[in-house]
Design a protein around this motif. Structure first.
Motif, PDB file in Angstrom:
ATOM      1  N   PHE A  16       0.864  -1.194   0.000  1.00  0.00           N
ATOM      2  CA  PHE A  16       0.000   0.000   0.000  1.00  0.00           C
ATOM      3  C   PHE A  16       0.891   1.232   0.000  1.00  0.00           C
ATOM      4  O   PHE A  16       2.035   1.200   0.440  1.00  0.00           O
ATOM      5  CB  PHE A  16      -1.019  -0.037   1.154  1.00  0.00           C
ATOM      6  N   ASP A  17       0.330   2.319  -0.572  1.00  0.00           N
ATOM      7  CA  ASP A  17       1.072   3.568  -0.804  1.00  0.00           C
ATOM      8  C   ASP A  17       0.505   4.660   0.094  1.00  0.00           C
ATOM      9  O   ASP A  17      -0.315   5.462  -0.354  1.00  0.00           O
ATOM     10  CB  ASP A  17       0.854   4.044  -2.267  1.00  0.00           C
ATOM     11  N   PRO A  18       0.894   4.748   1.381  1.00  0.00           N
ATOM     12  CA  PRO A  18       0.251   5.736   2.258  1.00  0.00           C
ATOM     13  C   PRO A  18       0.353   7.168   1.736  1.00  0.00           C
ATOM     14  O   PRO A  18      -0.584   7.960   1.909  1.00  0.00           O
ATOM     15  CB  PRO A  18       0.982   5.575   3.589  1.00  0.00           C
ATOM     16  N   GLN A  19       1.472   7.515   1.070  1.00  0.00           N
ATOM     17  CA  GLN A  19       1.619   8.911   0.635  1.00  0.00           C
ATOM     18  C   GLN A  19       0.563   9.321  -0.395  1.00  0.00           C
ATOM     19  O   GLN A  19       0.200  10.490  -0.476  1.00  0.00           O
ATOM     20  CB  GLN A  19       3.024   9.143   0.055  1.00  0.00           C
ATOM     21  N   THR A  20       0.078   8.351  -1.182  1.00  0.00           N
ATOM     22  CA  THR A  20      -0.981   8.643  -2.163  1.00  0.00           C
ATOM     23  C   THR A  20      -2.220   9.175  -1.444  1.00  0.00           C
ATOM     24  O   THR A  20      -2.992   9.948  -2.007  1.00  0.00           O
ATOM     25  CB  THR A  20      -1.338   7.349  -2.936  1.00  0.00           C
ATOM     26  N   HIS A  21      -2.388   8.767  -0.190  1.00  0.00           N
ATOM     27  CA  HIS A  21      -3.583   9.139   0.558  1.00  0.00           C
ATOM     28  C   HIS A  21      -3.312  10.297   1.519  1.00  0.00           C
ATOM     29  O   HIS A  21      -4.095  11.234   1.596  1.00  0.00           O
ATOM     30  CB  HIS A  21      -4.125   7.905   1.285  1.00  0.00           C
ATOM     31  N   THR A  22      -2.181  10.256   2.216  1.00  0.00           N
ATOM     32  CA  THR A  22      -1.907  11.342   3.176  1.00  0.00           C
ATOM     33  C   THR A  22      -1.716  12.675   2.443  1.00  0.00           C
ATOM     34  O   THR A  22      -2.116  13.721   2.943  1.00  0.00           O
ATOM     35  CB  THR A  22      -0.665  11.023   4.048  1.00  0.00           C
ATOM     36  N   PHE A  25       7.161   3.377  -0.353  1.00  0.00           N
ATOM     37  CA  PHE A  25       7.444   4.817  -0.499  1.00  0.00           C
ATOM     38  C   PHE A  25       7.341   5.177  -1.977  1.00  0.00           C
ATOM     39  O   PHE A  25       7.798   4.403  -2.831  1.00  0.00           O
ATOM     40  CB  PHE A  25       8.857   5.136  -0.006  1.00  0.00           C
ATOM     41  N   LEU A  26       6.772   6.363  -2.243  1.00  0.00           N
ATOM     42  CA  LEU A  26       6.678   6.846  -3.629  1.00  0.00           C
ATOM     43  C   LEU A  26       8.005   7.503  -3.988  1.00  0.00           C
ATOM     44  O   LEU A  26       8.374   8.529  -3.411  1.00  0.00           O
ATOM     45  CB  LEU A  26       5.529   7.848  -3.768  1.00  0.00           C
ATOM     46  N   ASP A  32      10.295  13.074   2.698  1.00  0.00           N
ATOM     47  CA  ASP A  32       8.884  12.687   2.763  1.00  0.00           C
ATOM     48  C   ASP A  32       8.765  11.199   3.108  1.00  0.00           C
ATOM     49  O   ASP A  32       7.915  10.788   3.913  1.00  0.00           O
ATOM     50  CB  ASP A  32       8.229  12.994   1.405  1.00  0.00           C
ATOM     51  N   ALA A  33       9.625  10.392   2.505  1.00  0.00           N
ATOM     52  CA  ALA A  33       9.621   8.953   2.794  1.00  0.00           C
ATOM     53  C   ALA A  33       9.967   8.716   4.267  1.00  0.00           C
ATOM     54  O   ALA A  33       9.344   7.887   4.946  1.00  0.00           O
ATOM     55  CB  ALA A  33      10.599   8.224   1.883  1.00  0.00           C
ATOM     56  N   MET A  34      10.948   9.473   4.772  1.00  0.00           N
ATOM     57  CA  MET A  34      11.363   9.301   6.176  1.00  0.00           C
ATOM     58  C   MET A  34      10.205   9.664   7.115  1.00  0.00           C
ATOM     59  O   MET A  34       9.956   8.967   8.103  1.00  0.00           O
ATOM     60  CB  MET A  34      12.591  10.170   6.465  1.00  0.00           C
ATOM     61  N   ARG A  35       9.487  10.739   6.786  1.00  0.00           N
ATOM     62  CA  ARG A  35       8.328  11.125   7.620  1.00  0.00           C
ATOM     63  C   ARG A  35       7.258  10.029   7.588  1.00  0.00           C
ATOM     64  O   ARG A  35       6.627   9.731   8.599  1.00  0.00           O
ATOM     65  CB  ARG A  35       7.734  12.460   7.126  1.00  0.00           C
ATOM     66  N   THR A  36       7.085   9.407   6.414  1.00  0.00           N
ATOM     67  CA  THR A  36       6.097   8.327   6.290  1.00  0.00           C
ATOM     68  C   THR A  36       6.524   7.121   7.127  1.00  0.00           C
ATOM     69  O   THR A  36       5.704   6.493   7.810  1.00  0.00           O
ATOM     70  CB  THR A  36       5.922   7.946   4.806  1.00  0.00           C
ATOM     71  N   LEU A  37       7.820   6.828   7.094  1.00  0.00           N
ATOM     72  CA  LEU A  37       8.330   5.722   7.923  1.00  0.00           C
ATOM     73  C   LEU A  37       8.053   6.013   9.402  1.00  0.00           C
ATOM     74  O   LEU A  37       7.622   5.128  10.156  1.00  0.00           O
ATOM     75  CB  LEU A  37       9.835   5.541   7.667  1.00  0.00           C
ATOM     76  N   GLU A  38       8.272   7.273   9.801  1.00  0.00           N
ATOM     77  CA  GLU A  38       8.040   7.628  11.215  1.00  0.00           C
ATOM     78  C   GLU A  38       6.561   7.475  11.595  1.00  0.00           C
ATOM     79  O   GLU A  38       6.242   7.018  12.699  1.00  0.00           O
ATOM     80  CB  GLU A  38       8.567   9.032  11.507  1.00  0.00           C
ATOM     81  N   MET A  72       2.316  -4.515  12.526  1.00  0.00           N
ATOM     82  CA  MET A  72       1.298  -4.787  11.495  1.00  0.00           C
ATOM     83  C   MET A  72       1.887  -4.722  10.093  1.00  0.00           C
ATOM     84  O   MET A  72       1.193  -5.011   9.111  1.00  0.00           O
ATOM     85  CB  MET A  72       0.168  -3.751  11.584  1.00  0.00           C
ATOM     86  N   ILE A  73       3.122  -4.264   9.975  1.00  0.00           N
ATOM     87  CA  ILE A  73       3.725  -4.020   8.655  1.00  0.00           C
ATOM     88  C   ILE A  73       5.034  -4.809   8.587  1.00  0.00           C
ATOM     89  O   ILE A  73       5.955  -4.568   9.380  1.00  0.00           O
ATOM     90  CB  ILE A  73       3.969  -2.501   8.452  1.00  0.00           C
ATOM     91  N   ALA A  74       5.103  -5.732   7.655  1.00  0.00           N
ATOM     92  CA  ALA A  74       6.266  -6.637   7.626  1.00  0.00           C
ATOM     93  C   ALA A  74       7.484  -6.005   6.969  1.00  0.00           C
ATOM     94  O   ALA A  74       8.623  -6.299   7.338  1.00  0.00           O
ATOM     95  CB  ALA A  74       5.901  -7.917   6.863  1.00  0.00           C
ATOM     96  N   ALA A  75       7.237  -5.159   5.969  1.00  0.00           N
ATOM     97  CA  ALA A  75       8.366  -4.679   5.162  1.00  0.00           C
ATOM     98  C   ALA A  75       8.055  -3.314   4.571  1.00  0.00           C
ATOM     99  O   ALA A  75       6.893  -2.895   4.534  1.00  0.00           O
ATOM    100  CB  ALA A  75       8.634  -5.675   4.016  1.00  0.00           C
ATOM    101  N   VAL A  76       9.108  -2.651   4.116  1.00  0.00           N
ATOM    102  CA  VAL A  76       8.931  -1.437   3.323  1.00  0.00           C
ATOM    103  C   VAL A  76       9.336  -1.738   1.882  1.00  0.00           C
ATOM    104  O   VAL A  76      10.121  -2.658   1.625  1.00  0.00           O
ATOM    105  CB  VAL A  76       9.742  -0.241   3.873  1.00  0.00           C
ATOM    106  N   GLY A  77       8.776  -0.951   0.951  1.00  0.00           N
ATOM    107  CA  GLY A  77       9.083  -1.120  -0.466  1.00  0.00           C
ATOM    108  C   GLY A  77       9.237   0.234  -1.135  1.00  0.00           C
ATOM    109  O   GLY A  77       9.110   1.290  -0.479  1.00  0.00           O
ATOM    110  N   LEU A  78       9.501   0.204  -2.429  1.00  0.00           N
ATOM    111  CA  LEU A  78       9.756   1.435  -3.194  1.00  0.00           C
ATOM    112  C   LEU A  78       9.063   1.286  -4.538  1.00  0.00           C
ATOM    113  O   LEU A  78       9.348   0.333  -5.274  1.00  0.00           O
ATOM    114  CB  LEU A  78      11.273   1.571  -3.383  1.00  0.00           C
ATOM    115  N   ASP A  79       8.139   2.237  -4.840  1.00  0.00           N
ATOM    116  CA  ASP A  79       7.442   2.136  -6.127  1.00  0.00           C
ATOM    117  C   ASP A  79       7.285   3.523  -6.741  1.00  0.00           C
ATOM    118  O   ASP A  79       7.918   4.470  -6.303  1.00  0.00           O
ATOM    119  CB  ASP A  79       6.110   1.373  -5.978  1.00  0.00           C
ATOM    120  N   SER A  80       6.440   3.606  -7.781  1.00  0.00           N
ATOM    121  CA  SER A  80       6.194   4.823  -8.568  1.00  0.00           C
ATOM    122  C   SER A  80       7.288   5.021  -9.634  1.00  0.00           C
ATOM    123  O   SER A  80       8.021   4.072  -9.938  1.00  0.00           O
ATOM    124  CB  SER A  80       6.042   6.044  -7.661  1.00  0.00           C
TER     125      SER A  80
END
Ligand code: ADE
Ligand code: ZN
Length: 337
Positions: free
Chosen positions: A100-106, A140-141, A148-154, A162-170
């Protein structure tokens, strides 16, 4: 259904490369637009589907981000995710690892928790209803900044369990993995596993960066590794999984035709390739459709298909016990056939 199609749909498999926002079918998009009074750029479901003709990754992403604007409350994310799980179950999927891409929504004022809670509630319902197990991967986008990615990680830290891993897309080109080295380093220190899109449109150098700088457990796509024989040799030696998405690659013109796809060559070179649907609502098929298109286009054998299903379990983030159980189920399925 002919027997190879039964075989493909029936064999237990995991899906490891699936953007939940990319499962938004036009019918649900219109229903949610109506619910929230959002105006869409297309007049009907048919007109929208007809617009799904892409020249490259960016032309797809423009429509994909516009479509995601109808996702506004927790129930929307729940409906989206449960609809996907129903389709996955029909395709013999027993375990999913969902991006899922939280930044698309936040970025448009929707709380991180709205997306997370809706998706998680549906994953729990899907496990109860269909027996599908799951992991969540926060992407992360890459067209946005590393800050911005670091803030999303925080923002994700309170929900670590609840979250197993981070990824990189876009948008890949011009946004190399190295841009996110510090973010992935922090994510690793916080206990997250990691994956990254690399070598979809970007060069083999991006795959090296994902391996050496981001220290990922899987490469998403990775098909352009073939341009570098040393890299292919390394991926094979290290058993590094590639989450390949064949219908996506054809829709986004990485390959002109499914017959041109390199998956069979990579499989024969001993790479741990897996088959996945990426954004099935946009690319014309869910995971079994991807296996079927490949089987027809590249003349895959039952052994090839069984190997791809085994790879999907092997490359997943489930426990060693769960892997043994599903690999045993695959063997039973194959010998009963
Ligand atoms: N986001 C959704 N689908 C994607 C893809 N295929 N590549 C990069 N980012 C994406
Ligand atoms: Zn993807």
């Amino acid at each position: 259904m002919n027997s190879i199609e039964n075989f493909i749909r029936g064999i237990p498999k995991a899906e490891l490369h699936l953007h939940i926002e990319g499962t938004l079918e036009p019918e649900l998009m219109f229903a949610l637009a109506h619910k929230h009074g959002v105006k869409l750029a297309h007049a009907s479901v048919e007109e929208l589907r007809a617009a799904y003709q892409f020249d490259d990754l960016q032309s797809f992403l423009d429509l994909y981000y516009a479509g995601a604007a109808v996702l506004r409350d927790e129930d929307d994310f729940h409906a989206l995710t449960l609809a996907y799980l129903r389709r996955a179950h029909a395709d013999g999927v027993v375990h999913v690892e969902i991006f899922f891409d939280p930044q698309t929504h936040t970025e448009r004022g929707i709380a991180f928790e709205t997306a997370l809670n809706g998706i998680r509630r549906a994953l729990a319902d899907g496990e109860r209803e269909f027996g599908i197990t799951h992991r969540l991967i926060l992407c992360f986008l890459r067209h946005l900044s590393a800050d911005d990615a670091m803030r999303t990680l925080e923002q994700a830290l309170p929900y670590k369990d609840m979250i197993a891993a981070v990824g990189l897309d876009s948008s890949e080109r011009g946004h190399p993995p190295s841009k996110f080295t510090a973010v992935f380093e922090r994510a690793r220190r916080e206990g997250f596993l990691s994956v990254a899109h690399a070598g979809e449109e970007g060069p083999p150098a991006y795959i090296y960066e994902a391996l050496d700088l981001l220290r990922v457990s899987r490469i998403d796509h990775g098909v352009r590794c073939e341009e570098d024989p040393v890299l292919v040799e390394r991926l094979a030696r290290e058993g590094m999984p590639l989450t390949v998405c064949p219908l996506s690659n054809v829709k986004l013109r990485v390959y002109q035709r499914i017959e041109d796809h390199n998956l069979k060559r990579l499989l024969d070179r001993g790479l741990r390739v897996t088959v996945n649907s990426d954004d099935p609502a946009y690319f014309g098929g869910y995971v079994a459709d991807n296996y079927l298109a490949l089987q027809r286009g590249l003349n895959l054998s039952r052994d090839d298909i069984a190997q791809l299903a085994r790879n999907s379990i092997d490359a997943s983030f489930i426990s060693a016990d769960a892997k043994r159980k599903w690999l045993g189920e695959i063997n039973c399925f194959v010998s009963a056939y």
